[in-house]
Motif scaffolding. Structure first.
Motif, PDB file in Angstrom:
ATOM      1  N   SER A   1      -4.746   3.654   8.985  1.00  0.00           N
ATOM      2  CA  SER A   1      -4.660   2.199   9.017  1.00  0.00           C
ATOM      3  C   SER A   1      -4.970   1.983  10.394  1.00  0.00           C
ATOM      4  O   SER A   1      -4.232   0.693  11.064  1.00  0.00           O
ATOM      5  CB  SER A   1      -3.230   2.551   8.769  1.00  0.00           C
TER       6      SER A   1
ATOM      7  N   LEU B   1      -3.996  -1.947   5.222  1.00  0.00           N
ATOM      8  CA  LEU B   1      -4.679  -1.008   2.948  1.00  0.00           C
ATOM      9  C   LEU B   1      -3.570  -1.897   2.362  1.00  0.00           C
ATOM     10  O   LEU B   1      -2.469  -2.393   2.919  1.00  0.00           O
ATOM     11  CB  LEU B   1      -3.607   0.275   3.256  1.00  0.00           C
TER      12      LEU B   1
ATOM     13  N   HIS C   1      -0.984  -1.399   7.934  1.00  0.00           N
ATOM     14  CA  HIS C   1      -1.287  -1.175   8.888  1.00  0.00           C
ATOM     15  C   HIS C   1      -0.734  -0.908  10.010  1.00  0.00           C
ATOM     16  O   HIS C   1       0.544  -0.889  10.581  1.00  0.00           O
ATOM     17  CB  HIS C   1      -1.628  -2.902   9.696  1.00  0.00           C
TER      18      HIS C   1
ATOM     19  N   ASP D   1      -6.088   0.047  -3.517  1.00  0.00           N
ATOM     20  CA  ASP D   1      -7.020   0.296  -2.351  1.00  0.00           C
ATOM     21  C   ASP D   1      -6.868   1.957  -2.659  1.00  0.00           C
ATOM     22  O   ASP D   1      -5.532   2.523  -2.680  1.00  0.00           O
ATOM     23  CB  ASP D   1      -6.645   0.258  -1.130  1.00  0.00           C
TER      24      ASP D   1
ATOM     25  N   TRP E   1      -7.298   1.218  12.081  1.00  0.00           N
ATOM     26  CA  TRP E   1      -8.121  -0.061  11.727  1.00  0.00           C
ATOM     27  C   TRP E   1      -7.999  -1.181  10.658  1.00  0.00           C
ATOM     28  O   TRP E   1      -8.116  -1.826  10.648  1.00  0.00           O
ATOM     29  CB  TRP E   1      -9.153   0.718  11.571  1.00  0.00           C
ATOM     30  N   TYR E   2      -7.534  -0.831   9.277  1.00  0.00           N
ATOM     31  CA  TYR E   2      -7.558  -1.324   8.265  1.00  0.00           C
ATOM     32  C   TYR E   2      -5.971  -2.027   7.984  1.00  0.00           C
ATOM     33  O   TYR E   2      -5.144  -1.199   8.061  1.00  0.00           O
ATOM     34  CB  TYR E   2      -8.641  -0.320   7.436  1.00  0.00           C
TER      35      TYR E   2
ATOM     36  N   HIS F   1     -16.961   4.378   3.211  1.00  0.00           N
ATOM     37  CA  HIS F   1     -16.843   3.740   2.076  1.00  0.00           C
ATOM     38  C   HIS F   1     -17.271   4.068   1.697  1.00  0.00           C
ATOM     39  O   HIS F   1     -18.605   3.926   1.078  1.00  0.00           O
ATOM     40  CB  HIS F   1     -16.998   1.997   2.701  1.00  0.00           C
TER      41      HIS F   1
ATOM     42  N   THR G   1     -11.203  -2.311  -2.039  1.00  0.00           N
ATOM     43  CA  THR G   1     -11.438  -1.203  -1.749  1.00  0.00           C
ATOM     44  C   THR G   1     -11.364   0.235  -1.964  1.00  0.00           C
ATOM     45  O   THR G   1     -10.113   1.178  -1.862  1.00  0.00           O
ATOM     46  CB  THR G   1     -11.390  -1.879   0.311  1.00  0.00           C
TER      47      THR G   1
END
Length: 314
Positions: free
Chosen positions: A264, A269, A160, A273, A266-267, A122, A95
């Motif tokens: 982090s 990582l 996260h 990345d 939400w995602y 993104h 990502t």
């Protein structure tokens, strides 16, 4: 360490700088101390910090051992450093994120309000290209192609919901990035013709950053131990030798640590990345009169301690 990626046959392979040379990590070196490492940079990162430390220790032991160095050169594993042969250090991350509106002087030139929290979107991993590769202006969108000098952060350990205080401990290292942008859809956003139109145009503005070749990265991935503070790095861009941007990462509104902590929430990582961290003032669209990249131009982005990417424009 400084990690690179080069093309070896049909495959991208990892290399590490040894002095002013590149040690390629694929193939048979004839050196047992350098055997068993993953053959790609993202593979090294996924293997974890222990593998990265083992590689660093192996390179340190290699040092100035003239006999071993000569053997590696004879085997074709140790080669002269040539930026023209480099690919992006991580050609295909899982990502890639990009922070926007993250330098106060850039907000001023764009007429944008200060965001209350980091604004991150993104950017397509398919936009990544090498540190010396050409930037191709897309058919139908050649008139408003712009540059953005940025610090790129590479995640080294899965994380996260991390705190700002801990965020930098998850960083593998840093690279130079140019967040190339086609500005075709930007003006309608600021004209604010309603509710949905600005949303749609802003979305297209973000997609205008994801064309192929719109993210030169490199020239190498400098590991975090060599950059103890990412918030003190001079950053600049030049077009055809003329300085366009000249700033310092200390002028970010949201620091690298704050951006990682924010994402982090939400995602998850993951190693490899990539996060671009915003650009300072001096982009083409913010100038009077505006300046955009033309065929034949050469655009450079440089960050002290990380090197520079130099890309011609088609």
């Amino acid at each position: 360490m400084k990690l690179a990626t080069i093309q070896e046959g049909n495959w991208p392979v990892a290399a590490v700088m040894v002095g002013d040379e590149l040690l390629v990590l694929s193939g048979d070196h004839g050196d047992p101390q350098l055997a068993g490492f993953p053959s790609t940079v993202i593979g090294l990162l996924h293997d974890g910090p222990e593998t990265m430390q083992r590689l660093a220790d192996a390179i340190a032991r290699l040092g100035n051992d003239k006999a071993r160095l000569a053997t590696l050169r004879a085997a074709g594993a140790l080669r002269p450093y040539d930026e023209d042969l480099l690919l992006a250090p991580i050609p295909i991350p899982g990502t890639m994120f990009a922070a926007g509106l993250n330098y106060l002087d850039h907000l001023e030139e764009m007429g944008s309000p200060i965001p209350k929290e980091a604004y991150v979107f993104h950017k397509s991993v398919a936009s990544i290209t090498g540190p010396r590769s050409a930037i191709a202006r897309p058919v139908g969108h050649t008139g408003m192609v712009d540059w953005e000098a940025e610090l790129a952060v590479v995640i080294g350990v899965e994380c996260h919901r991390v705190s700002e205080a801990d965020a930098l401990s998850y960083v593998a290292g840093y690279m130079v990035a140019n967040d190339v942008s086609a500005r075709d859809w930007l003006d309608p956003v600021f004209q604010n013709p309603g509710i949905m139109e600005p949303i749609v145009n802003w979305d297209r503005n973000m997609m205008g950053k994801s064309f192929p070749t719109f993210c030169p990265l490199g020239p190498v991935l400098v590991t975090a131990d060599e950059i103890p503070d990412p918030q003190v790095l001079p950053i600049s861009s030049r077009v055809n030798g003329s300085v366009m941007q000249e700033s310092n990462t200390r002028l970010m509104i949201f620091s690298v640590a704050q951006i990682i902590a924010h994402l982090s929430r939400w995602y998850v990582l993951r190693p490899g990345d990539v996060i671009l961290t915003g650009t300072p003032a001096g982009v083409g669209v913010g100038r009077t009169p505006r300046i955009f990249l033309q065929g034949g131009d050469v655009v450079e982005v440089e960050i002290q301690g990380l090197g520079r990417v130099v890309n011609s424009v088609q």
